[in-house]
Design a protein around this motif. Structure first.
Motif, PDB file in Angstrom:
ATOM      1  N   ARG A  23       0.823  -1.226   0.000  1.00  0.00           N
ATOM      2  CA  ARG A  23       0.000   0.000   0.000  1.00  0.00           C
ATOM      3  C   ARG A  23       0.852   1.269   0.000  1.00  0.00           C
ATOM      4  O   ARG A  23       0.598   2.193  -0.776  1.00  0.00           O
ATOM      5  CB  ARG A  23      -0.927   0.000   1.209  1.00  0.00           C
ATOM      6  CG  ARG A  23      -1.775   1.254   1.292  1.00  0.00           C
ATOM      7  CD  ARG A  23      -2.705   1.226   2.469  1.00  0.00           C
ATOM      8  NE  ARG A  23      -3.339   2.527   2.626  1.00  0.00           N
ATOM      9  CZ  ARG A  23      -4.060   2.869   3.666  1.00  0.00           C
ATOM     10  NH1 ARG A  23      -4.275   1.996   4.649  1.00  0.00           N
ATOM     11  NH2 ARG A  23      -4.599   4.067   3.738  1.00  0.00           N
ATOM     12  N   THR A  24       1.842   1.321   0.886  1.00  0.00           N
ATOM     13  CA  THR A  24       2.632   2.549   0.983  1.00  0.00           C
ATOM     14  C   THR A  24       3.465   2.782  -0.271  1.00  0.00           C
ATOM     15  O   THR A  24       3.596   3.918  -0.720  1.00  0.00           O
ATOM     16  CB  THR A  24       3.539   2.551   2.232  1.00  0.00           C
ATOM     17  OG1 THR A  24       4.340   1.363   2.246  1.00  0.00           O
ATOM     18  CG2 THR A  24       2.719   2.659   3.505  1.00  0.00           C
ATOM     19  N   THR A  26       2.674   1.780  -3.322  1.00  0.00           N
ATOM     20  CA  THR A  26       1.717   2.182  -4.354  1.00  0.00           C
ATOM     21  C   THR A  26       1.237   3.612  -4.136  1.00  0.00           C
ATOM     22  O   THR A  26       1.169   4.399  -5.091  1.00  0.00           O
ATOM     23  CB  THR A  26       0.519   1.210  -4.378  1.00  0.00           C
ATOM     24  OG1 THR A  26       1.015  -0.111  -4.639  1.00  0.00           O
ATOM     25  CG2 THR A  26      -0.474   1.593  -5.455  1.00  0.00           C
ATOM     26  N   ASP A  27       0.921   3.961  -2.895  1.00  0.00           N
ATOM     27  CA  ASP A  27       0.473   5.327  -2.603  1.00  0.00           C
ATOM     28  C   ASP A  27       1.546   6.356  -2.960  1.00  0.00           C
ATOM     29  O   ASP A  27       1.232   7.438  -3.456  1.00  0.00           O
ATOM     30  CB  ASP A  27       0.122   5.485  -1.123  1.00  0.00           C
ATOM     31  CG  ASP A  27      -1.160   4.785  -0.717  1.00  0.00           C
ATOM     32  OD1 ASP A  27      -1.879   4.262  -1.592  1.00  0.00           O
ATOM     33  OD2 ASP A  27      -1.433   4.743   0.508  1.00  0.00           O
ATOM     34  N   THR A  28       2.796   6.011  -2.700  1.00  0.00           N
ATOM     35  CA  THR A  28       3.895   6.951  -2.901  1.00  0.00           C
ATOM     36  C   THR A  28       4.364   7.001  -4.342  1.00  0.00           C
ATOM     37  O   THR A  28       4.618   8.082  -4.884  1.00  0.00           O
ATOM     38  CB  THR A  28       5.081   6.586  -1.979  1.00  0.00           C
ATOM     39  OG1 THR A  28       4.611   6.515  -0.633  1.00  0.00           O
ATOM     40  CG2 THR A  28       6.192   7.624  -2.073  1.00  0.00           C
ATOM     41  N   GLY A  30       3.180   4.572  -7.059  1.00  0.00           N
ATOM     42  CA  GLY A  30       2.412   3.799  -8.035  1.00  0.00           C
ATOM     43  C   GLY A  30       2.107   4.531  -9.330  1.00  0.00           C
ATOM     44  O   GLY A  30       2.071   3.932 -10.406  1.00  0.00           O
ATOM     45  N   HIS A  31       1.915   5.842  -9.250  1.00  0.00           N
ATOM     46  CA  HIS A  31       1.581   6.635 -10.444  1.00  0.00           C
ATOM     47  C   HIS A  31       2.727   6.705 -11.448  1.00  0.00           C
ATOM     48  O   HIS A  31       2.513   7.090 -12.599  1.00  0.00           O
ATOM     49  CB  HIS A  31       1.175   8.050 -10.017  1.00  0.00           C
ATOM     50  CG  HIS A  31       2.295   8.829  -9.404  1.00  0.00           C
ATOM     51  ND1 HIS A  31       2.710   8.621  -8.100  1.00  0.00           N
ATOM     52  CD2 HIS A  31       3.091   9.796  -9.917  1.00  0.00           C
ATOM     53  CE1 HIS A  31       3.724   9.440  -7.839  1.00  0.00           C
ATOM     54  NE2 HIS A  31       3.966  10.164  -8.922  1.00  0.00           N
ATOM     55  N   TYR A  96       8.610   3.385   5.641  1.00  0.00           N
ATOM     56  CA  TYR A  96       7.378   3.889   5.030  1.00  0.00           C
ATOM     57  C   TYR A  96       6.365   4.242   6.104  1.00  0.00           C
ATOM     58  O   TYR A  96       6.224   3.523   7.100  1.00  0.00           O
ATOM     59  CB  TYR A  96       6.765   2.857   4.083  1.00  0.00           C
ATOM     60  CG  TYR A  96       7.442   2.813   2.746  1.00  0.00           C
ATOM     61  CD1 TYR A  96       7.132   3.747   1.758  1.00  0.00           C
ATOM     62  CD2 TYR A  96       8.383   1.837   2.447  1.00  0.00           C
ATOM     63  CE1 TYR A  96       7.758   3.717   0.521  1.00  0.00           C
ATOM     64  CE2 TYR A  96       9.011   1.799   1.210  1.00  0.00           C
ATOM     65  CZ  TYR A  96       8.692   2.742   0.263  1.00  0.00           C
ATOM     66  OH  TYR A  96       9.306   2.714  -0.961  1.00  0.00           O
ATOM     67  N   LEU A  98       2.247   5.732   6.382  1.00  0.00           N
ATOM     68  CA  LEU A  98       1.018   6.128   5.698  1.00  0.00           C
ATOM     69  C   LEU A  98       0.905   7.655   5.729  1.00  0.00           C
ATOM     70  O   LEU A  98       1.241   8.295   6.730  1.00  0.00           O
ATOM     71  CB  LEU A  98      -0.209   5.512   6.363  1.00  0.00           C
ATOM     72  CG  LEU A  98      -0.435   4.024   6.128  1.00  0.00           C
ATOM     73  CD1 LEU A  98      -1.642   3.536   6.940  1.00  0.00           C
ATOM     74  CD2 LEU A  98      -0.636   3.710   4.649  1.00  0.00           C
ATOM     75  N   SER A  99       0.405   8.222   4.652  1.00  0.00           N
ATOM     76  CA  SER A  99       0.383   9.680   4.515  1.00  0.00           C
ATOM     77  C   SER A  99      -0.392  10.373   5.642  1.00  0.00           C
ATOM     78  O   SER A  99      -0.053  11.485   6.027  1.00  0.00           O
ATOM     79  CB  SER A  99      -0.168  10.090   3.150  1.00  0.00           C
ATOM     80  OG  SER A  99      -1.489   9.627   2.994  1.00  0.00           O
TER      81      SER A  99
END
Length: 170
Positions: A23-24, A26-28, A30-31, A96, A98-99
């Motif tokens: 998750r972290t 991808t959130d950071t 992934g784009h 990592y 979470l935001s």
């Protein structure tokens, strides 16, 4: 939101840490990647792989929990970067958060733990790699005294990224 609690990882945490790692990342980042490359990279973060590292005394994994969930982690282990570090060096493999927990001191607490743990293990130096365009992380590490060593090609699937290897003398 409750005050974060810090503890060492246990074998039963492997699935939750694997999910947080996916998750972290991808959130950071992934784009930045094609879905196939991202999927290839994330496939390495399995519960079995995490369980093996958590149980291996060469590694140390620190977790942060809030509201009953793991929200951040740091993983310290033997050097894996493609260069020859000095004898006794260790590597911060991942850190990592979470935001929702950025800016609250969680990353600082994990870095303080990482440095203290590396020193307690008798390490001469602490290495890490950071994405060249992750300016926030690079500034964070520089505040701790990490110095840039050189570039490193970090693979995400078949995609090549340029990372910077950084070193902190202990």
């Amino acid at each position: 939101m409750t005050t974060p609690a810090y503890r060492d990882a246990r074998g039963g945490d492997a699935a939750a840490v694997a999910a947080l790692a996916r998750r972290t990342f991808t959130d950071t980042f992934g784009h930045l990647y094609a879905p196939a490359d991202l999927a290839l990279f994330l496939d390495r973060h399995t519960a079995d792989a995490w369980a093996a590292e958590i149980s291996d005394p060469a590694y140390a994994v620190r977790l942060v929990e809030a509201d009953g969930a793991i929200v951040a982690y740091a993983k310290l282990g033997p050097p894996s970067l493609p260069f020859t570090p000095e004898h006794g060096a260790v590597e911060l493999r991942q850190l990592y958060v979470l935001s929702a927990f950025h800016g609250g001191g969680v990353a600082q607490a994990l870095m303080d733990w990482t440095i203290a743990t590396a020193r307690a293990r008798g390490a001469a130096a602490l290495y890490l790699s950071v994405f060249i365009d992750n300016h926030r992380a690079r500034r964070f590490y520089a505040r701790y005294g990490f110095e840039e060593v050189g570039p490193y090609t970090f693979m995400v699937g078949t995609h090549e990224d340029e990372d910077i290897v950084m070193r902190l003398a202990l």
